[in-house]
Design an enzyme around this catalytic site. Sequence first.
Site, PDB file in Angstrom:
ATOM      1  N   LYS A  35       0.853  -1.246  -0.005  1.00 43.56           N
ATOM      2  CA  LYS A  35      -0.268  -0.071   0.066  1.00 43.56           C
ATOM      3  C   LYS A  35       0.843   1.230   0.086  1.00 43.56           C
ATOM      4  CE  LYS A  35      -0.853   0.192   5.003  1.00 43.56           C
ATOM      5  NZ  LYS A  35       0.264   1.151   4.993  1.00 43.56           N
ATOM      6  N   THR A  36       2.033   1.306   0.887  1.00 45.92           N
ATOM      7  CA  THR A  36       2.793   2.625   0.744  1.00 45.92           C
ATOM      8  C   THR A  36       3.456   2.776  -0.424  1.00 45.92           C
ATOM      9  OG1 THR A  36       3.208   2.123   3.067  1.00 45.92           O
ATOM     10  CG2 THR A  36       4.748   3.728   2.175  1.00 45.92           C
ATOM     11  N   ASP A 220      -3.390   7.363   4.291  1.00 48.93           N
ATOM     12  CA  ASP A 220      -2.793   6.097   4.588  1.00 48.93           C
ATOM     13  C   ASP A 220      -3.483   5.585   5.659  1.00 48.93           C
ATOM     14  OD1 ASP A 220      -1.356   3.672   4.529  1.00 48.93           O
ATOM     15  OD2 ASP A 220       0.428   4.638   5.174  1.00 48.93           O
ATOM     16  N   GLU A 221      -3.814   4.301   5.840  1.00 49.84           N
ATOM     17  CA  GLU A 221      -4.400   3.774   7.034  1.00 49.84           C
ATOM     18  C   GLU A 221      -5.926   4.152   7.213  1.00 49.84           C
ATOM     19  OE1 GLU A 221      -3.116   0.888   7.856  1.00 49.84           O
ATOM     20  OE2 GLU A 221      -1.013   1.029   8.060  1.00 49.84           O
ATOM     21  N   GLN A 251      -8.431  -5.023   8.878  1.00 46.09           N
ATOM     22  CA  GLN A 251      -7.163  -4.685   9.640  1.00 46.09           C
ATOM     23  C   GLN A 251      -7.528  -3.421  10.624  1.00 46.09           C
ATOM     24  OE1 GLN A 251      -2.904  -5.111   8.478  1.00 46.09           O
ATOM     25  NE2 GLN A 251      -3.749  -4.827   6.486  1.00 46.09           N
ATOM     26  N   ARG A 606       1.328 -11.186  10.105  1.00 44.43           N
ATOM     27  CA  ARG A 606       2.667 -10.567  10.487  1.00 44.43           C
ATOM     28  C   ARG A 606       3.726 -11.591  10.037  1.00 44.43           C
ATOM     29  NH1 ARG A 606       1.503  -6.346   9.454  1.00 44.43           N
ATOM     30  NH2 ARG A 606      -0.540  -7.116   9.190  1.00 44.43           N
TER      31      ARG A 606
END
Length: 721
Positions: A35-36, A220-221, A251, A606
């Site tokens: 995503k980044t 973002d997020e 998430q 993770r």
Amino acid sequence: MDVTAIIDSLNDAQRQAVSAPSRSMLVLAGAGSGKTRVLVHRIAWLIKIERVSPHNILAVTFTNKAAKEMRGRVEDLLNISARSMWIGTFHGLAHRLLRQHSEEAKLPNTFQVIDSDDQLRLIKRLMKAMNIDDTRWPPKQMVWFINAQKDEGIRASHIQETGDLYQQKQLEIYRAYEDLCKRSGLVDFAELLLLAFETLRDNAELLAFYRNRFQHVHVDEFQDTNTIQYAWLRLLTDGKDNLFVVGDDDQSIYGWRGAKIENMFNFQKQYPNHLLIRLEQNYRSTGNILKASNALIACNEGRMGKELHTDDGDGDLISLYSAFNEQDEAYFVVERIRKWVAEGNSRADAAILYRSNAQSRLFEEKLMATGTPYRVYGGLRFFDRMEIKNALAYLHLTAHKGNDSAFERIINTPTRGIGTKTIDEIRQLAREQQITLWQAMISLMKAGHFTPRAANALKGFVQIINGLAEQSEGAELYQQVKNAIEKSSLIEFYKKEKGDKGEARVENLEELVNAARQFDYEESNEEDQTELDIFLAHAALEAGDAQGDAFEDCVQLMTLHSAKGLEFPLVFMVGLEEGLFPSQQSVDDLARLEEERRLCYVGMTRAMKHLYMTYAESRRLYGKENYPRPSRFLKEIPVEQLQEIRLRASVSKPVTPVKSSKSTMGTSGRYQLGQRVNHEKFGEGVVLQVDGDGAQERVQVNFANAGMKWLMLSYAKLEVL
């Protein structure tokens, strides 16, 4: 730079998101899907291909670390400075807006940002002055109440009294707190966001300026935004189709601190012309980990829906270990990590994830016992440490005598003989005359109000602060910090503290000087503020974000919430039991249970290569032995993705049955395989295995009603039938 240089390295979905025509867009980005990368390449596309000025771009995220990474990647990709772009956290950008428009915000241009610790101190002081019982109305609860209201955009004046005594007292404290902050020029974290929103909303000309400036707004997020953050974004983009958000409803795990997953769904209604793109190719985890994670999260209702996949193969199955108690669980995990390291792997590549901080103790004990270095991630951070906050308070008061919070913190730190009575008298005059504590102190000193001893102590304090102010003129930032630490006698004070703690505090103060020496004044873009003020604001904004010291190579311990955004080749998710994970509070609440499931999903994703999931047959909690059921989340993972770990055991051979028809067996007795036994909680069952010796002896029993259980014989009293 041509088109291919920007998008060649992207997959099809990423390329679509980056190169789409300018419009509002929701990029549903799964864990590990880049995503980044998409956000950074989207900004590069706008600047290089669409010819958008960097001046017209706004990008906002949640942590200073993420913002710094985004700025760095934009600069590396474009080979330009990102200074003209507003790239930062919600709090950081709100602070920047208020600094530039303090007059419109009705703030003094020297306003100070206070962190959560200073906020709590102010609330405690207020409540004491108002004679409010802090056992009935705990100060921390009041802080939570005030911040929760601000996060919803609610001022004290907006709340209607209901006649409820508790609510009435909360409102009374909220009003008094607002008045004190306004009088002292203090702004807390929640206030940064709310006041920035109100300043834009109530100043049409200013709002029009920023709407025109920020032609492209990136977030973002997005799933972590709260009410006021989303309201701020909507205000900036109202009437335009220029909001580009990246997030993942699967998430969303911060509902308990105000994050609204509803914002993801509301976006689709409020920006009807938006483009929805799913990023489903995962670049982190193996196929089996992703298949298990997909199956787990599919049990949640009302999802936007996506299916993570990878091109890198299935990899190992997820390992499931049933421990007979929490001691065995910790022993198993630590031994597996030691084996991992012995095979040539790094300790830092191994992480232990748990639901509750209290679970870390046993793992820490086992790691220490084996000499294995470890780090509790998210422990006390640098700018949160007491000695650092004390040093910064001296700097605050040196620059701004009206900073009551700093005054309170250091007037008798280090101890200089200024008693509670003296401080209370200063507070009383400040309250009566609506002046600062510093002004009240000076006024009382001039009037000869204090005893000679108190007056001398106060005189010494005044000389320190005034002396530091004189020395600060023309001095470099690091020298100002060094002077404050030396003249305040904090070094000598902490050297008297016994053990490693005092030594660590002195080292931290020395590191603060290094932080000031390395501080990048130019990066702040605040040309009308002193370097000291910018540094102090930086410290307040960094508190709770930058991580503390760590070994270069150590095992990582952290809560599942802290693990979000991180990745590790080897992950242990421990304590997967009903009542622990999912937590007992969420079991009867569907919304909270679904957030717990999302938390489990975050934990699983993770893991890059190896994932272990463990639970204990018995666990001592709150001084009581419990026999929990395995977490429902384990049952939601397909058996095809699981392999149950069995430790090599020396199983006892069948022995002659005991002669008595009904007896209680302890650790000194022996059990026969196939023997029928009774347990006071689980009922009747059959012995399948006997393992271990002495205090470590345990049996596996298949109970008719409770299923298979490993029981440690030193705890469980079984009756032989």
